[in-house]
Write a protein that holds these residues in place. Structure first.
Motif, mmCIF file in Angstrom:
data_model
loop_
_atom_site.group_PDB
_atom_site.id
_atom_site.type_symbol
_atom_site.label_atom_id
_atom_site.label_comp_id
_atom_site.label_asym_id
_atom_site.label_seq_id
_atom_site.Cartn_x
_atom_site.Cartn_y
_atom_site.Cartn_z
ATOM 1 N N GLU A 386 0.978 -1.095 -0.062
ATOM 2 C CA GLU A 386 0.061 0.071 -0.044
ATOM 3 C C GLU A 386 0.978 1.208 -0.089
ATOM 4 O OE1 GLU A 386 -2.632 -0.566 3.296
ATOM 5 O OE2 GLU A 386 -3.587 -2.125 2.605
ATOM 6 N N GLU A 387 0.021 2.580 -0.231
ATOM 7 C CA GLU A 387 1.147 3.733 -0.095
ATOM 8 C C GLU A 387 1.819 4.089 1.177
ATOM 9 O OE1 GLU A 387 -1.353 6.617 -1.919
ATOM 10 O OE2 GLU A 387 -1.911 5.596 -3.754
ATOM 11 N N ILE A 388 1.380 3.442 2.337
ATOM 12 C CA ILE A 388 1.878 3.910 3.600
ATOM 13 C C ILE A 388 3.373 3.183 3.632
ATOM 14 C CG2 ILE A 388 1.697 3.843 6.033
ATOM 15 C CD1 ILE A 388 -1.397 3.572 5.581
ATOM 16 N N ASP A 389 4.122 3.989 4.333
ATOM 17 C CA ASP A 389 5.657 3.510 4.110
ATOM 18 C C ASP A 389 5.665 2.056 4.829
ATOM 19 O OD1 ASP A 389 6.391 5.806 3.014
ATOM 20 O OD2 ASP A 389 6.970 6.842 4.795
ATOM 21 N N ASP A 390 5.023 1.684 5.950
ATOM 22 C CA ASP A 390 5.163 0.426 6.629
ATOM 23 C C ASP A 390 4.616 -0.580 5.909
ATOM 24 O OD1 ASP A 390 6.553 1.872 8.564
ATOM 25 O OD2 ASP A 390 4.862 2.002 9.854
ATOM 26 N N THR A 391 3.558 -0.343 4.997
ATOM 27 C CA THR A 391 3.005 -1.460 4.142
ATOM 28 C C THR A 391 3.474 -1.466 2.763
ATOM 29 O OG1 THR A 391 1.228 0.213 3.732
ATOM 30 C CG2 THR A 391 1.032 -1.167 5.730
ATOM 31 N N ARG A 392 4.413 -0.652 2.327
ATOM 32 C CA ARG A 392 4.954 -0.926 0.863
ATOM 33 C C ARG A 392 5.600 -2.249 0.775
ATOM 34 N NH1 ARG A 392 8.823 3.867 -0.938
ATOM 35 N NH2 ARG A 392 9.881 3.132 0.697
ATOM 36 N N GLY A 393 5.229 -2.506 -0.505
ATOM 37 C CA GLY A 393 5.701 -4.008 -1.036
ATOM 38 C C GLY A 393 6.994 -4.069 -1.396
ATOM 39 N N VAL A 394 7.369 -5.460 -1.885
ATOM 40 C CA VAL A 394 8.673 -5.534 -2.518
ATOM 41 C C VAL A 394 9.123 -4.824 -3.599
ATOM 42 C CG1 VAL A 394 10.001 -7.148 -3.635
ATOM 43 C CG2 VAL A 394 8.463 -8.045 -1.835
ATOM 44 N N ILE A 395 8.270 -4.338 -4.650
ATOM 45 C CA ILE A 395 8.736 -3.741 -5.672
ATOM 46 C C ILE A 395 8.843 -2.443 -5.461
ATOM 47 C CG2 ILE A 395 7.767 -2.763 -7.774
ATOM 48 C CD1 ILE A 395 5.806 -5.193 -8.060
ATOM 49 N N PRO A 396 8.122 -1.445 -4.568
ATOM 50 C CA PRO A 396 8.662 -0.066 -4.202
ATOM 51 C C PRO A 396 9.857 -0.261 -3.282
ATOM 52 C CG PRO A 396 6.608 -0.681 -3.110
ATOM 53 C CD PRO A 396 6.917 -1.574 -4.346
ATOM 54 N N ARG A 397 10.166 -1.081 -2.512
ATOM 55 C CA ARG A 397 11.309 -1.201 -1.720
ATOM 56 C C ARG A 397 12.499 -1.554 -2.297
ATOM 57 N NH1 ARG A 397 10.058 -1.308 3.857
ATOM 58 N NH2 ARG A 397 7.736 -1.392 4.492
ATOM 59 N N ALA A 398 12.357 -2.405 -3.251
ATOM 60 C CA ALA A 398 13.592 -2.724 -4.297
ATOM 61 C C ALA A 398 13.927 -1.564 -4.980
ATOM 62 C CB ALA A 398 13.116 -3.931 -4.913
ATOM 63 N N VAL A 399 12.932 -0.809 -5.750
ATOM 64 C CA VAL A 399 13.471 0.339 -6.339
ATOM 65 C C VAL A 399 13.905 1.198 -5.643
ATOM 66 C CG1 VAL A 399 12.468 2.291 -7.625
ATOM 67 C CG2 VAL A 399 11.500 -0.046 -7.901
ATOM 68 N N GLN A 400 13.550 1.236 -4.265
ATOM 69 C CA GLN A 400 14.349 2.359 -3.417
ATOM 70 C C GLN A 400 15.548 1.999 -3.044
ATOM 71 O OE1 GLN A 400 12.650 2.556 0.796
ATOM 72 N NE2 GLN A 400 13.322 4.674 0.893
ATOM 73 N N GLN A 401 15.963 0.717 -2.532
ATOM 74 C CA GLN A 401 17.314 0.076 -2.364
ATOM 75 C C GLN A 401 18.218 0.346 -3.752
ATOM 76 O OE1 GLN A 401 17.411 -3.723 -0.988
ATOM 77 N NE2 GLN A 401 19.672 -4.075 -1.390
ATOM 78 N N ILE A 402 17.545 -0.151 -5.031
ATOM 79 C CA ILE A 402 18.419 0.187 -6.084
ATOM 80 C C ILE A 402 19.036 1.659 -6.107
ATOM 81 C CG2 ILE A 402 18.351 0.195 -8.724
ATOM 82 C CD1 ILE A 402 18.684 -2.533 -7.751
ATOM 83 N N PHE A 403 18.192 2.678 -6.063
ATOM 84 C CA PHE A 403 18.561 4.016 -6.367
ATOM 85 C C PHE A 403 19.577 4.334 -5.132
ATOM 86 C CE2 PHE A 403 14.858 4.116 -9.225
ATOM 87 C CZ PHE A 403 15.655 5.139 -10.327
ATOM 88 N N LYS A 404 19.305 3.896 -4.026
ATOM 89 C CA LYS A 404 20.183 4.339 -2.806
ATOM 90 C C LYS A 404 21.615 3.726 -3.130
ATOM 91 C CE LYS A 404 16.840 5.514 1.000
ATOM 92 N NZ LYS A 404 16.393 4.976 2.132
ATOM 93 N N ALA A 405 21.503 2.445 -3.319
ATOM 94 C CA ALA A 405 23.057 1.957 -3.537
ATOM 95 C C ALA A 405 23.696 2.686 -4.814
ATOM 96 C CB ALA A 405 22.755 0.393 -3.791
ATOM 97 N N GLY A 406 22.735 2.894 -5.887
ATOM 98 C CA GLY A 406 23.487 3.273 -6.959
ATOM 99 C C GLY A 406 24.059 4.550 -6.675
ATOM 100 N N ASP A 407 23.466 5.578 -5.671
ATOM 101 C CA ASP A 407 24.070 6.883 -5.311
ATOM 102 C C ASP A 407 25.459 6.501 -4.744
ATOM 103 O OD1 ASP A 407 22.046 7.945 -6.582
ATOM 104 O OD2 ASP A 407 20.749 8.234 -4.779
ATOM 105 N N LYS A 408 25.530 5.690 -3.889
ATOM 106 C CA LYS A 408 26.659 5.397 -2.935
ATOM 107 C C LYS A 408 27.762 4.825 -3.887
ATOM 108 C CE LYS A 408 24.287 4.049 1.385
ATOM 109 N NZ LYS A 408 23.869 3.090 2.574
#
Length: 627
Positions: A386-408
């Motif tokens: 869902e749209e709430i941060d705690d209930t976000r699923g695998v797809i939005p969390r994976a996208v977030q991790q990809i962009f953060k790791a790419g910036d690092k």
């Protein structure tokens, strides 16, 4: 005594003195010509109201000379100027006397008789002599006048030249006057500016006095600053020495940083190698099981999870005795997976377990994650949330991790580009979930294999993405376009398989390294039975296509587990699209989602059995796509 007619006298003159008249004729003509030529010049000599004295003498020529009682004889008009001389005045007096003697009643000699022709001739000869004398004097005066005319003309020319000179001077004076008028204006302007400058000068003088005061104070400060400057110079000398030492230290630190960067790169490569080794040890196809909680919370009795073991699950079912003599028996089904998540597990716990797998996508490995299970078991919630941060699923969390790791990784010289696509398989037909045009103009899509054995879809929207929010916007658009419908088991059942792909390309120019990978996240449609879903019409057709594609997925998994020579990927669009994820160069994770309701026991058992087959499947080792 009677007055003689003039005409008779003229006849006598003509007859008696023909020779003299012939001599006088050319002289008279010459005198007329000269008088005619000099008329304008004589007029030019008149300056102002003054007239030459010859004019008075000329006027006397027109007066008739008469004797007393004698006939009137008109004198010949002479245009020359006559001046009375001593020679001319004497005959004039004698003639006057003679004329007076001829007048009747006069006191002088008597008038000649008509018959006294000789006397008359002698009188006429005297007159002729008188006229000749006058003529000579007139000629002399005429020559004098010619000389005076020439002098006058010379003077006139000089005067004209002088007039021209004066005119030029006047024009020069007028020009100078104009200049002087401009100079006068400039002088007035300069005067006004002078007044302004005087005011400014007075102001500046006042300011100067103030500045002098300030200068005195500043000189005092300057002395103080000089003292401070000498102290600072000594300090600067010490700092320069310190700076030199610091620069040497910085150069050594730069060398150390370069060495550390090399070590860091080597460490990153080692981390990737060890990370890949760990993932290989865990298995290239990993299976996670997630149990959806009941609506009122808790866990159903037929599903049992060991408290000390998070990798096993057991299904228990009571069966009646066929003979009716013995009591009911309980049959247990044991399953073991890479990880089992209970109803209380959060979205963050689940993603923490697969985050290392997502990291492999940045390391150049193809990664695929898909959710399997019956309708209403929580697949879409697990993948999308869902749209709430705690209930976000695998797809939005994976996208977030990809962009953060790419910036690092940018600090280590890496630059990444991302391309997103979203496709669904509905009734064995491919549909672009990112299509924004008219529905009637949707293009057809086909699955093709490229020369390097990669799977692609024709006419599909591939969107370049640069931020996490941009990807989340595409996911929201795809969610709106996805096919869903109400069934007896789920109010909003997914009627298609959705496949989200994020293509990743990384370049490290300093190390001359390139990598390319694909992160594939799949939300499969739910398996269902017609009796439970009560699907009819269009829903029945959708259910048939979904179950057929899932059956073909099971056949492909079985063929891979049995290491058969032919794998039937082309039997369905789903297996053909996921060909590289299932049996190729990819790290794959499957979520099996089960429902806790007792009436879903059969579907739960089938899902766990299918997941066990996948867990037992062994595929080739994935390799990094580096150049």
């Amino acid at each position: 005594m009677s007055r003689l007619p003039v005409m008779s006298t003229k006849r006598v003159l003509t007859s008696s003195s023909s020779e003299n008249s012939q001599e006088m004729a050319p002289m008279q003509k010459k005198m007329r010509k000269e008088q005619d030529q000099h008329k304008p010049q004589a007029a030019a000599t008149i300056i102002g109201d003054k007239r030459p004295p010859a004019a008075a003498a000329r006027a006397s020529l027109y007066r008739p000379v008469r004797g007393a009682g004698a006939a009137t004889v008109a004198a010949a008009p002479s245009r020359g100027v006559l001046r009375p001389t001593a020679a001319s005045t004497a005959p004039k007096a004698s003639n006057t006397k003679q004329a007076a003697a001829t007048k009747p009643g006069g006191t002088g000699a008597t008038r000649r008789q008509p018959w006294d022709l000789k006397g008359k001739v002698s009188d006429m000869e005297g007159k002729i002599r008188t006229y000749q004398t006058k003529f000579k004097s007139v000629n002399e005066e005429n020559e004098a006048l010619k000389g005076s005319v020439a002098q006058s003309q010379t003077k006139v020319a000089e005067l004209e030249r002088e007039v021209q000179s004066q005119k030029r001077k006047i024009s020069e004076y007028e020009g100078e006057l104009k200049k002087l008028s401009g100079v006068e204006k400039e002088l007035e302007k300069e005067q006004s500016e002078k007044n302004v400058l005087q005011k400014e000068l007075s102001n500046l003088e006042q300011k100067y006095k103030v500045i002098e005061t300030l200068r005195d104070s500043q000189e005092t400060e300057l002395q103080t600053l000089k003292m401070k400057l000498s102290a600072q110079e000594s300090t600067l000398a010490r700092l320069q020495a310190t700076l030199k030492e610091t620069e040497e230290e910085v150069s050594s630190l730069k060398e150390m940083v370069a060495e550390q960067k090399d070590e860091l790169h080597a460490g990153e490569m080692e981390r990737r190698r060890l990370h890949n080794t760990i993932q290989e040890l865990k298995g290239n196809i990993r299976v996670f099981c997630r149990v959806r909680p009941l609506e009122d919370g808790g866990l159903s009795k037929h599903i049992q999870l060991a408290a000390s073991d998070n990798k096993s699950i057991m299904l228990a079912k009571s069966e009646e005795s066929h003979t009716g003599k013995s009591a009911d028996t309980q049959k247990n089904y044991h399953f073991s997976f890479d990880r089992v998540f209970g109803p209380q597990s959060s979205q963050q716990e689940i993603f923490d377990e697969i985050s290392l797998l997502v990291q492999s996508a940045l390391d150049g490995y193809n990664v695929c994650c898909f959710a399997y299970g019956q309708t209403g078991s929580g697949k879409t919630y697990t993948m999308e949330g869902e749209e709430i941060d705690d209930t976000r699923g695998v797809i939005p969390r994976a996208v977030q991790q990809i962009f953060k790791a790419g910036d690092k990784l940018q600090s280590q010289g890496w630059e990444f580009t991302f391309t997103a696509s979203f496709v669904e398989i509905y009734n064995e037909t491919l549909r672009d979930l990112l299509y924004k045009g008219k529905a009637s103009k949707r293009p057809e899509h086909e699955i093709r294999k490229t020369a390097n054995n990669e799977v692609s879809v024709t006419n599909l929207t591939y969107e370049k993405v640069y931020t996490e929010d941009q990807v989340l916007g595409l996911i929201a658009l795809a969610k709106q376009n996805r096919s869903t419908a109400m069934t007896a088991q789920n109010d909003r059942s997914s009627r298609s398989h959705s496949v989200f792909q994020l293509q990743i390309e990384g370049v490290n120019a300093g190390r001359d390294i390139k990598c390319k990978s694909t992160l594939c996240l799949v939300d499969l449609a739910g398996s269902e039975r017609m009796l439970k879903s009560q699907s009819q019409g269009e829903r029945f057709k959708e259910m048939t296509c979904i179950n057929s594609s899932l059956s073909n997925l099971g056949i492909v998994i079985t063929s891979l587990a049995n290491k058969e020579s032919h794998i039937p990927y082309r039997n369905s669009k789903l297996t053909y699209l996921l060909q590289n994820c299932l049996g190729g160069n990819s790290k794959t994770l499957m979520f099996v989602n089960i429902s806790p309701e007792p009436d879903s026991f059969g579907e739960t058992l089938n899902s766990l059995r299918f997941a066990s087959k996948v867990n037992d499947c062994v595929i080739g080792t994935a390799s990094s796509n580096k150049k």
